[in-house]
Structures are given as structure tokens and as C-alpha cells.
Design an enzyme around this catalytic site. Structure first.
Site, short mmCIF file in Angstrom:
data_model
loop_
_atom_site.label_atom_id
_atom_site.label_comp_id
_atom_site.label_asym_id
_atom_site.label_seq_id
_atom_site.Cartn_x
_atom_site.Cartn_y
_atom_site.Cartn_z
N ARG A 132 -18.01 -3.04 -4.63
CA ARG A 132 -18.03 -2.72 -6.17
C ARG A 132 -18.83 -3.93 -6.82
O ARG A 132 -19.28 -4.90 -6.22
CB ARG A 132 -16.41 -3.27 -6.12
CG ARG A 132 -15.40 -2.37 -5.77
CD ARG A 132 -13.99 -2.84 -6.13
NE ARG A 132 -13.63 -4.15 -5.58
CZ ARG A 132 -13.62 -5.36 -6.10
NH1 ARG A 132 -13.74 -5.44 -7.48
NH2 ARG A 132 -13.21 -6.50 -5.52
N LYS A 191 -10.24 1.15 -7.29
CA LYS A 191 -9.70 -0.10 -7.86
C LYS A 191 -9.71 -0.27 -9.51
O LYS A 191 -9.05 -0.75 -9.89
CB LYS A 191 -10.79 -1.14 -7.31
CG LYS A 191 -10.41 -1.50 -5.80
CD LYS A 191 -9.07 -1.86 -5.43
CE LYS A 191 -9.01 -2.34 -4.18
NZ LYS A 191 -7.60 -2.58 -3.74
N HIS A 242 -0.29 -5.83 -5.21
CA HIS A 242 -1.38 -5.72 -4.32
C HIS A 242 -0.99 -6.02 -2.84
O HIS A 242 -1.21 -7.38 -2.56
CB HIS A 242 -2.76 -6.46 -4.78
CG HIS A 242 -3.94 -6.23 -3.97
ND1 HIS A 242 -4.86 -7.06 -3.49
CD2 HIS A 242 -4.44 -5.21 -3.21
CE1 HIS A 242 -5.97 -6.53 -2.75
NE2 HIS A 242 -5.65 -5.31 -2.40
N SER A 270 -8.57 -10.87 2.53
CA SER A 270 -9.17 -10.50 3.68
C SER A 270 -9.08 -11.64 4.74
O SER A 270 -9.37 -12.69 4.53
CB SER A 270 -10.48 -10.19 3.48
OG SER A 270 -11.28 -9.73 4.39
N LYS A 300 -3.11 -8.92 7.09
CA LYS A 300 -2.08 -8.11 6.37
C LYS A 300 -1.97 -6.68 7.07
O LYS A 300 -0.98 -6.17 7.20
CB LYS A 300 -2.68 -8.15 4.87
CG LYS A 300 -1.49 -7.19 3.79
CD LYS A 300 -2.18 -7.20 2.65
CE LYS A 300 -3.50 -6.18 2.47
NZ LYS A 300 -3.64 -5.80 1.15
N THR A 301 -3.19 -6.10 7.12
CA THR A 301 -3.16 -4.50 7.75
C THR A 301 -2.43 -4.69 9.09
O THR A 301 -1.68 -3.86 9.48
CB THR A 301 -4.65 -4.13 7.83
OG1 THR A 301 -5.11 -4.15 6.45
CG2 THR A 301 -4.69 -2.58 8.28
N ASP A 325 -1.84 -0.93 0.95
CA ASP A 325 -2.67 -1.54 -0.23
C ASP A 325 -1.95 -1.70 -1.71
O ASP A 325 -2.22 -2.83 -2.49
CB ASP A 325 -4.07 -0.94 -0.43
CG ASP A 325 -5.08 -1.92 -1.06
OD1 ASP A 325 -4.81 -3.15 -0.49
OD2 ASP A 325 -5.55 -1.44 -1.73
N ARG A 383 -16.38 2.03 5.57
CA ARG A 383 -15.03 2.23 5.39
C ARG A 383 -14.71 3.88 5.51
O ARG A 383 -15.41 4.42 5.68
CB ARG A 383 -14.98 2.08 3.62
CG ARG A 383 -15.08 0.72 2.96
CD ARG A 383 -13.84 -0.11 2.99
NE ARG A 383 -13.87 -1.15 2.54
CZ ARG A 383 -12.71 -2.15 2.03
NH1 ARG A 383 -11.44 -1.31 2.20
NH2 ARG A 383 -12.81 -3.23 1.62
#
Length: 662
Positions: free
Chosen positions: A180, A325, A344, A362, A366-367, A381, A446
Site C-alpha cells: 500500500r 483496505k 481490525h 504484525s 493473531k493469525t 481480519d 500474498r
């Protein structure tokens, strides 16, 4: 038996021949195809999809159904033409469905030249009308809601850098931008936005005016209209059917269309027929740069959002994550207006219906921690929390692929198959096997895939009210406890702070922890001031009885380089104890400085690690580091403590007191 020329007679599969008048022998084991030409044969290969929606108003005749379908197609094309309309002309472009490479088919479907339609947004300073242009003399072919298979064909045929990998995924390139561009993102600051949005220090919102937005919009629309074909996706955001948003994405690349097909919620045939006018539209002209001489532009890239017009314009970047996003930011604006909290976070649900939210930047896990084979995945997410429960905003997952392995992330590994978009990965030119360790293009590789590719995904992606709100931090300073129970003011304080600590190399090669703060664990995407989201979170937690937890997945026994990272099995035991309710009945004691409530014992976790001071051999260094981290929290929070909300001069003393005290 021999033939007159002495050769043996040819026997068919039935043991005999069939002779025509001309004496030629034919194999009659199958009938010939019903086609006179090769083109006719190809047309037989594909059959037209039949609408699944029942005919309404009691109409039963084929003629009535055909008229209904024709009218629906006409209205759909008019809607797309209106979306592509230039603000300087009364009508949108002439649009026709189908691939321009198949002109016969497109002609058969019939072109639509829409009647003049007023644009669904009114703006007083529209420039004078220009009735004729080159683009008005041509047809724009619309490839509408294509299937993954059709988009594969388009990408491989027309987009350089598109390949099918050994597992069936579509590998693509996003061009010069592989991530981004937050400094090139702009939001129109009109009168309403000036009052409602978060501006100034710490805010991700960079202003632009209405005129500049319309200039960029015109540039994007003109570029899209100059193409022979554009891809149009009509899809939804939010699995809560009462609060879902209709989005239209107009793009120039099959890669972008497939990406959004995966990431947004895919409508059924019936929902598509009744789609109507979208609530929000994206114009992705990312292959075309913005004009750097235009006011507010700082590069050839510009990502612009106009909340009043419900539009987003992308110029100068082909990175697909800008669309995902960008829409998330829009939901952060639209949902709170309905009393719905946008988050989020990851979200999963146990067999007893107990829902947990996971927040974390990051590297916090979390994942990993929200993916639990004993629990259903609601989403990874983006979520909403309304009065009816939680719902996933998206229809897919956007997973990091760097160093991906089957052993560490089996669900993500197995999801990379036909229909999945692989961005910027490197693969073997012969076998097409992906090397997930290769960073030649970018480290930000990704995979985008539909959420149903995850075996334990809960479809539809909705659940009851959360019982636990888990804030994850990877504390490389090594002073935060492995788990703490938070009261509501503490939950608000740590939610607003959004803390983790990264390890970065210094000039002399010594690695030191660096504190990172991201408001609401997603500062780059929020629209309103963080305190507004925090207040909504506390209100919903109090109303529905949720408990807040701060979980440190980082270091213990010393900072990075001295101590050791908390073992993942211990963290999993902590998370299991939160899910089961074991920690609600545990005994607690309070820590110094941060005033955190920590349990004295957890089944399967060594008790000595629960209080960080026990694991440090140098107690003086522990207290010094603890005070240092507390100071970093206080410095970060100053910008929020002085923020005025309406008539209130600052945050409440209660929330400020929930932070470190020394």
C-alpha cells in the site's frame, strides 16, 4: 472374409460394418456432432447460464421470462453506464456485455446505448456539458461478474506476468507497487468530513478538496472508457444481511477482478438480479498515473476516497490491497453511524457458541492463535459488532506467503489452489512450483482466496456476541506478563494504544526493541478518532458481558537478545484457559507500574513465568525496563489525552488512570 481387392474386411466395435450407397465404410459406434463448422462446434461447448431466480408475478410463459431477462439486462447496463459517466457529459458510455475478442457473441447479446440518466449524486459545480467525444463514439465492453475460470483465461491471455502455478493458483504481478501507499492516500475534507473524521497528528487521513477528487475521478473514468473492455464486479461487504453494503468495482485487469471476487462477499444469482444501484463504487485505473501537477499530489500514485459521493479512485498503483483496505476504511466510517463497531481483528467461535475477538499487529500471532482446528473461523481480519452479534466484513482471506510452509500453516497452504490469487511470488519456470522463501520481487507476497477454502470456516460468517476480547502484544522488552485480565478502562487504554515491539537493527549491529503503537490495532484504516471506537468497544463489552485480556506473545526473562520468547504451547494453553472460562475463576495479583491483574496459576503453564519479574535474574534491569516501556506508553498517549470530542475537553480521568502510573 476378404474384400474384392483381397484385403481383410475392417471390423467395427460391433463386429460388423455399415455400408452406405457410396461404398464407404463408417464406424457407427457414435453419432456425428451436430455442427457444420468449427465455430459452431465451439459454440456447443459452452452453454449459457440460466438464471436461478423464480419468475415473479406469476409469469410462466417463456416469452414473459425472456422479456423480464431483457429488461433486467438493460437496467443493469444502464447502471454500469451511469457509474462510468463523466461529469462533463449527460450520459455514460455505450456499454455492451461480453469480450470484444468474441464480437459475434457480443453482437448477439445486443448493445445498450442508455438514455440520458441523471447521476445519482448531485453536485452544484459540474463543468459545462460536452456532448461529443471519441469515447462516446465507441462501445465499452463490460466483463460482468466473471467466474474465476473466465478471469483466468483473461489474465493468461492478456496480462503479462500471469501464470497458473503447480497447485492451480493464478500467479500475478502488481507492478512497481508491491504494497500500500499510505502517503498517497487522500480523503475529501468537506464540511461533514471536517467535523466527523480524525485529522491532524497521528491520523491516517490526509486531506484533499472536492475539485481535486473530481479531477482525478475524471482522469480515471476517461482512462477506463478508453479501453475496449472493463471488468465490473457487483458484490457485498458484511455478512450481516441487515447491514451489508453493495459495492461496485470497475477495473482494467482480470487480476483485480479475481482478487475482489475472492475478497468481497459473492452474491447469488438472485441477489445479483436485484442488486440495483451500488452503495459505493471503486474506479481502479491503477495502470494509469495521476497528474503530478494536480493540487495535493505528491507522486504519480493517488488513492482517493470521497465519502459524500461514496466513491474511491485509484491511479498509479496496481497493488490490489489498496481496494481491500480502502473499503475497510469506508466501513470504519459507515458502520459507526449505524451504531455498529468496525474492528481490525480475527474472530473465531467454540463449539458452545463462545466467540473471541483477536487484536494484534504484525508478528503478534493473531493469525496463528485465531486459527484453531477446535474452533470455527468467522474471519481473519475485518469484522463488525452490532446488536445482533459479530459478522465478517469480507468474503475471503488475504494471507502473507513469505516463508509459508505446509507444516506451519496447513490451512493457508491447502487454500492455495484453483481460484486463489498469488501476488508477486517466484516460481520454477518449468514445474511452476512456488518458492515461498524467495523475496526477489518483494517480501510482501500474498494469497487471496475465498474463506470457504478454509475447512473450519463458519458459513455464513456470523456469530453471537463475543465473550472474550483478546489484545495481543509481542513485547520484545520482556516486561509485560504472558496474560493479564483487563477492566473496561484498561481495555480502552490498551485498545487505543495498540502496542507491540519490533526488533530492528541499529547502525552498529546491536539489535534493540522498538515500540510500535497503532491506534485500535489498525491506525492506517480508521476514519474516526480512536477514542470513539474505544468507547463503542467498552459499551458493547459492558452490555454483552465480554472480558478483556492482554496477552504477551513476546519475550520473558529479559529483553530481546537476553531473554527468551514465550513458548507457543504456553500461549496456546493461556488462550485455551480464556476460552474455557478457567481464568475467570483464577486468583489474581496486581503488577507494578501498569497495574495489571495477573493469574497466579494456569493449568499447563509454569507459574513462575506468569509474573515477569520472576524470570529476570537482574531485578534492577527489569524495573528500569518496565519504567522505560511505561514512559513510551505515556508519550504515545499524549496525542489522545488532549483530543477534544464535542464538548468534552479530554479523555476521562478513568481511562488515563488505566495506563502506567509511576
Amino acid at each position: 472374409m476378404a474384400t474384392p481387392n483381397g484385403l481383410a474386411r475392417i471390423e467395427t466395435a460391433h463386429g460388423k460394418t455399415k455400408k452406405h450407397e457410396n461404398g464407404i465404410c463408417h464406424d457407427d459406434s457414435s453419432a456425428p456432432v451436430r455442427a457444420q463448422t468449427i465455430d459452431e462446434l465451439h459454440s456447443l461447448q459452452r452453454k449459457r447460464s440460466a438464471p436461478t431466480t423464480p419468475i415473479k408475478d406469476g409469469a410462466t410463459s417463456p416469452f414473459a421470462a425472456a422479456l423480464s431477462e431483457e429488461e433486467r439486462q438493460r437496467q443493469q447496463l444502464q447502471s454500469i453506464s451511469a457509474s462510468l459517466a463523466s461529469l462533463t457529459r449527460e450520459t455514460g458510455p455505450k456499454v455492451v456485455k461480453g469480450d470484444p475478442a468474441r464480437k459475434g457473441e457480443a453482437a448477439a447479446k445486443g448493445a445498450q446505448s442508455p438514455q440520458p440518466q441523471p447521476h445519482h449524486h448531485h453536485h452544484p459545480h459540474v463543468t459545462p456539458t460536452i456532448s461529443v467525444s471519441d469515447s462516446s463514439l465507441k462501445f465499452t465492453h463490460v466483463l460482468y461478474n466473471l467466474s474465476p475460470a473466465e478471469l483466468y483465461e483473461q489474465a493468461i491471455k492478456y496480462e503479462k506476468g500471469s501464470f497458473i502455478t503447480s497447485t492451480g493458483a493464478l500467479a500475478t504481478l502488481s507492478g512497481a507497487k508491491t504494497g500500500r501507499s499510505p502517503r498517497d492516500k487522500r480523503v475529501v475534507k468537506d464540511e461533514a468530513a471536517a467535523q466527523e473524521l480524525w485529522w491532524g497528528k497521528g491520523s491516517p487521513n490526509i486531506e484533499m478538496d472536492e475539485h481535486t477528487f473530481l479531477t482525478n475521478r475524471e482522469r480515471a473514468v476517461d482512462y477506463l472508457n478508453s479501453l475496449d473492455k472493463v471488468f465490473v464486479n457487483d458484490q457485498f461487504l458484511n455478512w450481516d444481511s441487515e447491514n451489508r453494503i453493495k459495492v461496485r468495482i470497475i477495473s482494467a485487469r482480470a487480476y483485480h477482478s479475481l482478487f475482489m471476487h475472492n475478497m468481497c462477499i459473492r452474491p447469488t444469482e438472485e441477489e445479483l438480479e436485484e442488486f440495483g444501484t451500488p452503495d459505493f463504487t471503486i474506479y481502479n485505473a491503477g495502470q494509469f498515473p495521476c497528474n503530478r501537477y494536480t493540487h495535493y499530489m505528491t507522486s504519480s500514485t493517488s488513492v482517493d476516497i470521497n465519502l459524500a459521493r461514496r466513491e474511491m479512485v485509484i491511479l498509479g498503483t496496481q497493488y490490489a490491497g489498496e481496494m481491500k483496505k480502502g473499503l475497510f476504511g469506508v466501513m470504519h466510517y459507515l458502520m459507526p453511524k449505524r451504531g455498529i463497531l468496525s474492528l481490525h481483528s480475527g474472530c473465531n467461535m467454540g463449539k458452545q457458541g463462545d466467540v473471541a475477538l483477536f487484536f494484534g499487529l504484525s508478528g503478534t500471532g493473531k493469525t496463528t492463535l485465531s486459527t484453531d482446528h477446535n474452533r470455527l473461523l468467522i474471519g481473519d481480519d475485518e469484522h463488525c459488532w452490532s446488536d445482533s452479534g459479530v459478522s465478517n466484513i469480507e468474503g475471503g482471506c488475504y494471507a502473507k506467503c513469505i516463508d509459508l510452509s505446509r507444516e506451519k500453516e496447513p490451512d493457508i497452504w491447502n487454500a492455495i489452489k484453483f481460484g486463489t490469487v498469488l501476488e508477486n511470488v517466484v516460481f520454477d519456470e518449468h514445474t511452476r512450483e512456488v518458492d515461498y522463501t524467495d523475496k526477489s520481487v518483494t517480501e510482501n507476497t500474498r494469497a487471496a482466496y475465498p474463506i470457504e477454502y478454509i475447512p473450519n470456516a463458519k458459513i455464513p460468517c456470523v456469530g453471537p456476541h463475543p465473550k472474550n476480547v483478546i489484545l495481543l502484544a509481542c513485547d520484545a522488552f520482556g516486561v509485560l506478563p504472558p496474560v493479564s485480565k483487563l477492566n473496561l478502562p484498561q481495555t480502552m487504554y490498551h485498545f487505543i494504544s495498540g502496542y507491540t515491539a519490533l526488533v530492528a537493527g541499529t547502525e552498529d549491529g546491536i539489535k534493540e526493541p522498538q515500540a510500535t503503537f497503532s491506534a485500535c490495532f489498525g491506525a492506517a484504516f480508521i476514519m474516526l478518532h480512536p477514542t470513539k471506537y474505544a468507547a463503542m468497544l467498552a459499551e458493547k463489552m459492558q452490555k454483552y458481558g465480554a472480558t478483556g485480556w492482554l496477552v504477551n506473545t513476546g519475550w520473558s526473562g529479559g529483553r530481546y537478545g537476553v531473554g527468551k520468547r514465550i513458548r507457543l504451547p504456553y500461549t496456546r494453553k493461556i488462550i485455551d484457559a480464556i476460552h474455557s472460562g478457567e481464568l475467570l475463576t483464577a486468583n489474581y495479583k496486581k503488577t507494578e507500574v501498569f497495574g495489571l491483574e495477573i493469574p497466579t496459576e494456569i493449568d499447563g503453564v509454569p507459574s513462575e513465568i506468569l509474573d515477569p519479574i520472576n524470570t529476570w535474574t537482574d531485578k534492577g534491569a527489569y524495573k528500569e525496563t518496565l519504567l522505560k516501556l511505561g514512559g513510551l506508553f505515556k508519550n504515545n498517549f499524549e496525542v489522545f489525552a488532549n483530543y477534544k470530542i464535542g464538548g468534552d475537553s479530554s479523555l476521562t480521568d478513568e481511562i488515563l488512570a488505566a495506563g502506567p502510573n509511576f
